[in-house]
Design an enzyme around this catalytic site. Sequence first.
Site, mmCIF file in Angstrom:
data_model
loop_
_atom_site.group_PDB
_atom_site.id
_atom_site.type_symbol
_atom_site.label_atom_id
_atom_site.label_comp_id
_atom_site.label_asym_id
_atom_site.label_seq_id
_atom_site.Cartn_x
_atom_site.Cartn_y
_atom_site.Cartn_z
ATOM 1 N N ASP A 69 0.791 -1.176 -0.126
ATOM 2 C CA ASP A 69 0.016 -0.121 -0.101
ATOM 3 C C ASP A 69 0.850 1.159 -0.075
ATOM 4 O OD1 ASP A 69 -2.689 1.368 2.147
ATOM 5 O OD2 ASP A 69 -2.420 1.472 0.127
ATOM 6 N N LYS A 116 3.161 3.240 -5.843
ATOM 7 C CA LYS A 116 2.510 2.171 -6.607
ATOM 8 C C LYS A 116 3.476 2.057 -7.432
ATOM 9 C CE LYS A 116 -0.654 3.359 -4.111
ATOM 10 N NZ LYS A 116 -0.844 2.392 -2.891
ATOM 11 N N ASP A 175 -3.165 -3.190 -2.569
ATOM 12 C CA ASP A 175 -4.386 -2.073 -2.579
ATOM 13 C C ASP A 175 -4.022 -1.119 -3.845
ATOM 14 O OD1 ASP A 175 -5.415 0.857 -0.714
ATOM 15 O OD2 ASP A 175 -6.564 -0.278 -1.818
ATOM 16 N N ASN A 176 -4.948 -0.528 -4.322
ATOM 17 C CA ASN A 176 -5.093 0.421 -5.347
ATOM 18 C C ASN A 176 -4.696 -0.115 -6.848
ATOM 19 O OD1 ASN A 176 -3.551 2.025 -2.867
ATOM 20 N ND2 ASN A 176 -5.421 2.584 -3.513
ATOM 21 N N GLU A 218 -11.431 4.032 -1.473
ATOM 22 C CA GLU A 218 -11.808 4.275 -0.105
ATOM 23 C C GLU A 218 -12.877 5.626 0.152
ATOM 24 O OE1 GLU A 218 -8.755 3.585 -0.891
ATOM 25 O OE2 GLU A 218 -7.341 5.296 -0.162
HETATM 26 O O1 LIG Z 1 -0.390 6.715 -3.142
HETATM 27 C C1 LIG Z 1 -0.796 6.082 -2.371
HETATM 28 N N1 LIG Z 1 -0.432 5.608 -0.998
HETATM 29 C C2 LIG Z 1 1.271 5.480 -0.900
HETATM 30 C C3 LIG Z 1 1.860 6.838 -0.558
HETATM 31 C C4 LIG Z 1 1.373 7.968 -0.939
HETATM 32 C C5 LIG Z 1 1.903 9.115 -0.414
HETATM 33 C C6 LIG Z 1 3.009 9.029 0.772
HETATM 34 C C7 LIG Z 1 3.487 7.734 0.881
HETATM 35 C C8 LIG Z 1 4.577 7.713 1.920
HETATM 36 N N2 LIG Z 1 4.734 6.286 2.513
HETATM 37 C C9 LIG Z 1 5.601 5.438 2.086
HETATM 38 C C10 LIG Z 1 6.364 5.719 0.819
HETATM 39 C C11 LIG Z 1 7.076 5.029 0.152
HETATM 40 C C12 LIG Z 1 7.658 3.808 0.978
HETATM 41 N N3 LIG Z 1 8.519 2.579 0.772
HETATM 42 N N4 LIG Z 1 8.397 1.862 1.788
HETATM 43 C C13 LIG Z 1 7.564 2.150 2.560
HETATM 44 C C14 LIG Z 1 6.740 3.485 2.188
HETATM 45 C C15 LIG Z 1 5.920 4.263 2.559
HETATM 46 C C16 LIG Z 1 2.746 6.553 0.487
HETATM 47 C C17 LIG Z 1 -2.412 6.084 -2.460
HETATM 48 C C18 LIG Z 1 -3.059 7.075 -3.272
HETATM 49 C C19 LIG Z 1 -4.452 7.091 -3.371
HETATM 50 C C20 LIG Z 1 -5.100 8.053 -3.857
HETATM 51 C C21 LIG Z 1 -4.800 9.372 -3.998
HETATM 52 C C22 LIG Z 1 -5.405 10.305 -4.658
HETATM 53 C C23 LIG Z 1 -6.470 9.809 -5.662
HETATM 54 F F1 LIG Z 1 -7.168 11.088 -6.251
HETATM 55 C C24 LIG Z 1 -6.993 8.722 -5.842
HETATM 56 C C25 LIG Z 1 -6.235 7.608 -4.898
HETATM 57 C C26 LIG Z 1 -5.248 5.799 -2.611
HETATM 58 C C27 LIG Z 1 -4.554 4.954 -1.740
HETATM 59 O O2 LIG Z 1 -5.180 3.984 -1.095
HETATM 60 C C28 LIG Z 1 -3.109 5.096 -1.557
HETATM 61 O O3 LIG Z 1 -2.511 4.045 -1.066
HETATM 62 MG MG LIG Z 2 -4.019 2.382 -0.773
#
Ligand SMILES: O=C(NCc1cccc(CNc2ccc3[nH]ncc3c2)c1)c1cc(-c2ccc(F)cc2)cc(O)c1O
Ligand SMILES: [Mg+2]
Length: 214
Positions: free
Chosen positions: A141, A144, A169-170, A199
């Site tokens: 998650d 992506k 997810d996603n 979500e």
């Molecule tokens: O992008 C997403 N999630 C990931 C994410 C995103 C930002 C920061 C982090 C920083 N955390 C991170 C990074 C790199 C990493 N490497 N190892 C661990 C680790 C941890 C992670 C996401 C987006 C949408 C979404 C947004 C907008 C829209 F219109 C529709 C849908 C819905 C989701 O359910 C999503 O999950």
């Molecule tokens: Mg997600």
Amino acid sequence: TQSTRPQRILGAVQQNATRGDPRSVVRAIDQYCRNQEWAMNVGDEKGCILDSVVSEVNPATVLELGTYCGYSTVRIASLLPPHAKLITLEFNPEFAVIARQVIAWAGLEDKIQLVEGASGDLIPKMKEQFGVETFDLVFLDHWKDRYLPDTKLMEECGLLRKGSVLLADNVICPGTPDYLEFVRSSPRYESQYFKSHLEYTKVEDGLEKSVFLG
Ligand SMILES: O=C(NCc1cccc(CNc2ccc3[nH]ncc3c2)c1)c1cc(-c2ccc(F)cc2)cc(O)c1O
Ligand SMILES: [Mg+2]
């Protein structure tokens, strides 16, 4: 000074959830994000699919890539058998600070190890640093474009065994096209798509469950 969305989510938990009650933490976050402001938790609809996969796998070891505020971390950990362990990786320190407090409010610190850093750096250290053999379940998650390289990395590091389950997810929104193509076409995975919605919205999204065949 302005609060951040993760800080407001933590506030909603502290105001509306009961300490030590993980399901009330999950409910408080869903109510806040559905009624006040959207946030990228796996959410209640996809969360039910997540619950069913966790219950079916009944994992002793879980890896979560992408903690955010700890919603899915708490949701998964609340279903784990005693002595089972969940390691969750979070790159963003601000998210990690909030997630630790959400996990503490749920009373699940003993089952969850939150590690700050990037999956690409931490996955190769799993065995030596965290005493992990293989993962029974991996919940993807995070960014992506990291789903596919990290899956290949987990294979290379011997972290997957015959029967290990990847749940992503996603896979539709925002989408993970290269990952989806890989797990659906590789003879080493048996994949299944669970259609759902992004979500707290009516937009299509879904989870892809892929069993590693060894
Ligand atoms: O992008 C997403 N999630 C990931 C994410 C995103 C930002 C920061 C982090 C920083 N955390 C991170 C990074 C790199 C990493 N490497 N190892 C661990 C680790 C941890 C992670 C996401 C987006 C949408 C979404 C947004 C907008 C829209 F219109 C529709 C849908 C819905 C989701 O359910 C999503 O999950
Ligand atoms: Mg997600």
